[in-house]
Design a protein around this motif. Structure first.
Motif, PDB file in Angstrom:
ATOM      1  N   GLN A 140      -6.086   8.360   9.140  1.00  0.00           N
ATOM      2  CA  GLN A 140      -5.835   8.814   7.775  1.00  0.00           C
ATOM      3  C   GLN A 140      -6.445   7.877   6.741  1.00  0.00           C
ATOM      4  N   HIS A 141      -6.214   6.580   6.902  1.00  0.00           N
ATOM      5  CA  HIS A 141      -6.673   5.624   5.901  1.00  0.00           C
ATOM      6  C   HIS A 141      -7.042   4.310   6.583  1.00  0.00           C
ATOM      7  N   THR A 142      -8.048   3.658   6.038  1.00  0.00           N
ATOM      8  CA  THR A 142      -8.431   2.321   6.484  1.00  0.00           C
ATOM      9  C   THR A 142      -8.313   1.371   5.303  1.00  0.00           C
ATOM     10  N   LEU A 143      -7.553   0.319   5.482  1.00  0.00           N
ATOM     11  CA  LEU A 143      -7.393  -0.711   4.461  1.00  0.00           C
ATOM     12  C   LEU A 143      -8.244  -1.901   4.856  1.00  0.00           C
ATOM     13  N   CYS A 159       0.840  -1.202   0.000  1.00  0.00           N
ATOM     14  CA  CYS A 159       0.000   0.000   0.000  1.00  0.00           C
ATOM     15  C   CYS A 159       0.870   1.244   0.000  1.00  0.00           C
ATOM     16  N   ARG A 215      -5.044   0.032   9.702  1.00  0.00           N
ATOM     17  CA  ARG A 215      -5.339   1.467   9.729  1.00  0.00           C
ATOM     18  C   ARG A 215      -4.053   2.275   9.837  1.00  0.00           C
ATOM     19  N   THR A 247      -1.241   7.901   0.291  1.00  0.00           N
ATOM     20  CA  THR A 247      -2.629   7.928  -0.177  1.00  0.00           C
ATOM     21  C   THR A 247      -3.505   6.859   0.471  1.00  0.00           C
ATOM     22  N   GLY A 248      -2.878   5.840   1.046  1.00  0.00           N
ATOM     23  CA  GLY A 248      -3.642   4.728   1.596  1.00  0.00           C
ATOM     24  C   GLY A 248      -4.188   3.786   0.551  1.00  0.00           C
ATOM     25  N   LEU A 249      -3.761   3.949  -0.714  1.00  0.00           N
ATOM     26  CA  LEU A 249      -4.297   3.113  -1.782  1.00  0.00           C
ATOM     27  C   LEU A 249      -3.505   1.815  -1.904  1.00  0.00           C
TER      28      LEU A 249
END
Length: 740
Positions: free
Chosen positions: A384-387, A82, A374, A86-88
Motif C-alpha cells: 500500500q505505502h512505502t515510507l 505516519c 512498508r 494514506t501512508g503520509l
C-alpha cells in the motif's frame, strides 16, 4: 459533546466558549488558534539500519491503539508519525540524540514510549506529540529490552548493567529496581494478570518478579542462553526460546519445566503464541519455521525453510494468519489452518526486523535495514505505502562578500544560490559531480569554487551560471578549498596528504604544502594572506608561511581528525574543530592554546568566527549549534532545529545572520545579532523540481513542485500547503520576493 470522543479531529478557527474547548471530550482534538502551527518536513531517513546483533533485534515500529497512526523510530533519533490510511508522514518527534530502536504505545496512559541508544526513555502525548516524561541518567550501556503493559500502564526496561526497572507510565514513577541479571538481558514478558514480570538473561537465568511486592517469585537456570520469553494468553504457561535450537515450556507460577520440544538446529530468536493459546510458532536462524502444540509441546507442522534467518513471527488478532520476516527481506503470511502461504511480500532489500499487525488486522507494517518501512494490505498482499527518507544532505555553505547571496551544496551535485533576505532560490548550478563537499565564494568576484569527488575543482560564474574553469588536482578527492583574501590564489586540501596552491586566473599550480601525515580535511587563509592553516587526519593543525610554503607551527591538542579551521577577522585567533568533539581556540601568531571547548556530544564538523569577532559558532553530530565568546569561552546560547548532524556553519558579512546546513537536507538561517536571544528565522529546502522557504511562525513561500516535502502540522494533524491559509492569519503564503 457529552459522551463523545474527538480523536484526530481538527477544530480550526472555531467560535466556542473557552470552557467548552477544554472539555475532556476534546482532549484528543487539535484546536487552533491555541496549539502552535509548525512546518512539517519530510524525514531524511526512516527506520533503523544497523546490522544484526545476536539475539537483540530492534522493534522500531508500533501502531497506535486505534490503528490510525504508525510510529517509526529512526537512526537519527527521530520518531516519525505516519497516517496508516494514506501512508503520509505527519510529524517527526524530536528529542532523542541517537538511534530509536524500541517503540511502544501505552493505551493506559495514552502515550507513545520510545527507547534510544542515547540511554533515555521518552514518553510522548499520543494525541499531540508533546514529550511528557524523560527517564534519563539511570541506564548503563543501553536501554534494552523495553516492554509496556498497555492495559495497566506499566513499563519495564533493562540495561547493560543487568538492572531491570519497572515504571508506572502515567507519571514515569519508578516502582521497582531489580539488579543482578547477567547482561545482556534478552527477554521480558508481563503475565496477563499483571502480577508478574519474567526476565531472561545471557546466563540462561529466567526470573519471575512479583509486581505488587517487588520480590523474586521464582528463578530457574536454563542450559543455554534464553533470547525470548512469552506468557500464554491464559497466564498458565511460559514459553522460551534460545541458543542452539532450544525451546522450553514452563509453568508460569513457579517456572517448573513441563516440556522441551526438539526440532530446531540453530538459534531461535522468533517466538509467538496463538491468541487462543493452542499453538506456538518459532523460527530459527537457519530459516526453519515450526508450529507446536503449546500444552503438549508436540510438533504440529513445519511451515517450510526460508532462505534467510527468521527474525520475527507474529499471529494476527484471531490467529488465522501468521506473519514471518527474515534476514533476506522476505515476508510471508501463512494460513495457520492448512500451513499454506497466503501471501509472499518481497519488496524489501534487507533484513526485516519486526512484522506488526494493525489493530483491525487489515494491514501489516514491516521495517527493514534497507531504509524503508512498508505498509501492506492483508487481504490482497499488495504493497500500500512505502515510507522512505529523502536522503538529501547539505554539506557546505558560503556567503558572498556583500551578504546578498548564500551558496549551498550537498550530495545531489547541485549548487544552490539563495537570497537570505527573502529566502528565494535565485539560481541552480548543476555540477557534473554528484557529491560536493565544499563551496567557497571568491572575494570581490562572482565566482564560487566547488571541489568534487573525482579530484577536480570547478569555478562557476554565479551571475551567468557558466562553468568557467576546472582545475585537475590529480587526486582521488579534494576535501576543501579556500581563496586567498585577494582572490588570486586557490588552495585545495587533497586526498594525497597535500595542500596545493593554484593561480586562480590561469589554473597553474605554483606550490605544495607538505608533509602532512594523513588526508587534509580543511584549509583556510589568514585575513592578510600571509598564513595558511590546515587540519589533518593526523590530529594536527599546521600554520604555513604562504610565501615560502613552509610549515611555521604545528599545533597539537586534538586526539582525532581535524575537520574545520578558521581565522578571526583580525587574524589573531585560529579556531579548530574535529572528530574528538572539541573545539580549540589558538593564538594564531604564537600557537598558544587559548580555549578548549568540550560541551558538544559527538564529533564536530564545523567552526566559524563572526566577522565582527564577537562570536564563534561550532556544530556537529549532536544537532546543536553553540555560540561562544571566542575570548572568554562563555557560552552565549545554543541553536536547535536541525534533525540530523550539522555539517557547516557560516556567518553573514555583517555578523547578523548565521547559516547552518546538515544531513536533514535543510539550510537554516538564524538571527544572531543578539546572541543571548538568537532564534531561527527561515528554513530553506532545495528540491529536485522546486524549492520552499518556511518560517517558524507559519509564513512560507515556494516555487515549483514541493513534491510532498513540506506541509503544516498542528499536534499530530497534517495540513497540506494552503489548507490552513483561509483560517489562520499567521499561516500565509508570501510572494517569492517578499522579505521574511
Amino acid at each position: 459533546m457529552a459522551g463523545s470522543s474527538w480523536h484526530r479531529t481538527a477544530l480550526i478557527d472555531v467560535s466556542a466558549d473557552p470552557a467548552l474547548l477544554r472539555a475532556p471530550e476534546l482532549r484528543g482534538a487539535v484546536v487552533a488558534p491555541g496549539r502552535p502551527v509548525a512546518p512539517g518536513l519530510a524525514p531524511p531517513a526512516v527506520g533503523v539500519g544497523y546490522g544484526f546483533e545476536v539475539g537483540r533485534l530492534p522493534v522500531p515500529v508500533a501502531y497506535s491503539p486505534d490503528g490510525a497512526v504508525l510510529a517509526v523510530g529512526s537512526d537519527d533519533g527521530g520518531v516519525l508519525l505516519c497516517d496508516t490510511a494514506t501512508g503520509l508522514p505527519v510529524r517527526t518527534l524530536q528529542g532523542h540524540r541517537s538511534r530509536v530502536y524500541a517503540v511502544r504505545y501505552d493505551a493506559a496512559s495514552h502515550q507513545l514510549v520510545t527507547g534510544s541508544a542515547d540511554l533515555t526513555v521518552r514518553l510522548w502525548d499520543a494525541d499531540h506529540g508533546d514529550v511528557r516524561h524523560v527517564i534519563e541518567d539511570v541506564f548503563t550501556g543501553w536501554v534494552w529490552p523495553m516492554l509496556t503493559d498497555g492495559r495497566r500502564g506499566r513499563l519495564v526496561v533493562g540495561d547493560a548493567a543487568g538492572v531491570v526497572r519497572l515504571y508506572d507510565t502515567r507519571g514515569a514513577r519508578l516502582r521497582h529496581e531489580w539488579p543482578g541479571h547477567s547482561a545482556p538481558i534478552w527477554g521480558t514478558s508481563f503475565s496477563p494478570d499483571g502480577r508478574r514480570v519474567v526476565v531472561a538473561d545471557s546466563a540462561g537465568t529466567v526470573r519471575g518478579w512479583d509486581i505488587p511486592t517487588g520480590k523474586l517469585a521464582f528463578e530457574v537456570q536454563e542450559p543455554e542462553v534464553v533470547y525470548r520469553v512469552v506468557h500464554s494468553p491464559d497466564g498458565r504457561l511460559l514459553a522460551a526460546v534460545g541458543q542452539h535450537g532450544r525451546v522450553w515450556i514452563r509453568r508460569a507460577t513457579d517456572g517448573e519445566l513441563l516440556r522441551a520440544p526438539r526440532g530446531h538446529e540453530a538459534d531461535v530468536y522468533a517466538l509467538d503464541i496463538h491468541p487462543d493459546g493452542t499453538l506456538m510458532a518459532t523460527g530459527d536462524t537457519h530459516g526453519a519455521l515450526r508450529l507446536w502444540e503449546t500444552e503438549t509441546g508436540r510438533p504440529v507442522r513445519v511451515l517450510g525453510r526460508q532462505r534467510g534467518a527468521i527474525y520475527s513471527v507474529r499471529f494476527n488478532g484471531d490467529g488465522s494468519l501468521l506473519a514471518t520476516a527474515a534476514s533476506d527481506g522476505a515476508i510471508q503470511l501463512w494460513d495457520t489452518d492448512d500451513g499454506q502461504v497466503r501471501h509472499e511480500l518481497t519488496r524489501h532489500r534487507g533484513s526485516v526486523w519486526p512484522v506488526v499487525w494493525r489493530p483491525d488486522q487489515n494491514q501489516v507494517a514491516t521495517s527493514s535495514n534497507d531504509g524503508t518501512t512498508r505498509l501492506w494490505d492483508v487481504r490482497s498482499g499488495q504493497l500500500q505505502h512505502t515510507l522512505r527518507g529523502h536522503g538529501r544532505k547539505v554539506t557546505a555553505l558560503s556567503f558572498r562578500d556583500d551578504g546578498e547571496v548564500l551558496a549551498a551544496c550537498g550530495n545531489d551535485g547541485v549548487i544552490r544560490l539563495w537570497e537570505p533576505r527573502t529566502g528565494r532560490l535565485v539560481r541552480q548550478l548543476a555540477s557534473p559531480a554528484d557529491r560536493l563537499l565544499s563551496v567557497v565564494f571568491c572575494p570581490d568576484e562572482p565566482l564560487v569554487a566547488t571541489p568534487s569527488g573525482d579530484g577536480g575543482v570547478h569555478l562557476w560564474n554565479t551571475d551567468t551560471g557558466a562553468d568557467e574553469r576546472e582545475l585537475n588536482v590529480d587526486t582521488d578527492h579534494v576535501w576543501a578549498v579556500a581563496f586567498s583574501p585577494d582572490g588570486d590564489a586557490l588552495a585545495t586540501a587533497n586526498d594525497d596528504d597535500t595542500v596545493r596552491l593554484w593561480y586562480r586566473r590561469t589554473g597553474r599550480h605554483f606550490a605544495t604544502l607538505t608533509p602532512h601525515r594523513g588526508r587534509v580535511r580543511t584549509v583556510a587563509f589568514s585575513p592578510d594572506g600571509e598564513t595558511i592553516a590546515t587540519g589533518c587526519d593526523d590530529q594536527a593543525v599546521r600554520l604555513w608561511d604562504a610565501a615560502t610554503a613552509t610549515c611555521r607551527l604545528t599545533l597539537e591538542h586534538h586526539t582525532d581528525r581535524v575537520y574545520s579551521v578558521g581565522f578571526n577577522s583580525e587574524g589573531t585567533l585560529l579556531a579548530s574543530a574535529g572528530n574528538d568533539g572539541t573545539a580549540v581556540v589558538w593564538d594564531a601568531v604564537t600557537g598558544e592554546r587559548r580555549l578548549v571547548l568540550t560541551e558538544h556530544d559527538g564529533r564536530l564538523w564545523s567552526c566559524a568566527f563572526s566577522p565582527d569577532g564577537n562570536l564563534l559558532a561550532t556544530a556537529g553530530d549532536d544537532l546543536v549549534i553553540r555560540l561562544w565568546d571566542p575570548v572568554t569561552g562563555r557560552l552565549h546560547g545554543t541553536l536547535a532545529a536541525h534533525t540530523r548532524r550539522v555539517w557547516s556553519v557560516h556567518f553573514s558579512p555583517d555578523s547578523s545572520l548565521l547559516a547552518s546546513a546538515g544531513d536533514d537536507g535543510t539550510v537554516r538561517l538564524w538571527d544572531v545579532a543578539d546572541p543571548e536571544h538568537a532564534q531561527l528565522r527561515t528554513t530553506l529546502i532545495g528540491l529536485p523540481d522546486g524549492w520552499a522557504a518556511v518560517s517558524p511562525d507559519g509564513r512560507y513561500k515556494l516555487d515549483g513542485d514541493p513534491g510532498g516535502q513540506f506541509w503544516h502540522v498542528i499536534g499530530t494533524c497534517r495540513f497540506e500547503v494552503g489548507e490552513l491559509d483561509p483560517y489562520l492569519t499567521q499561516v500565509r503564503r508570501l510572494s517569492v520576493d517578499a522579505p521574511f
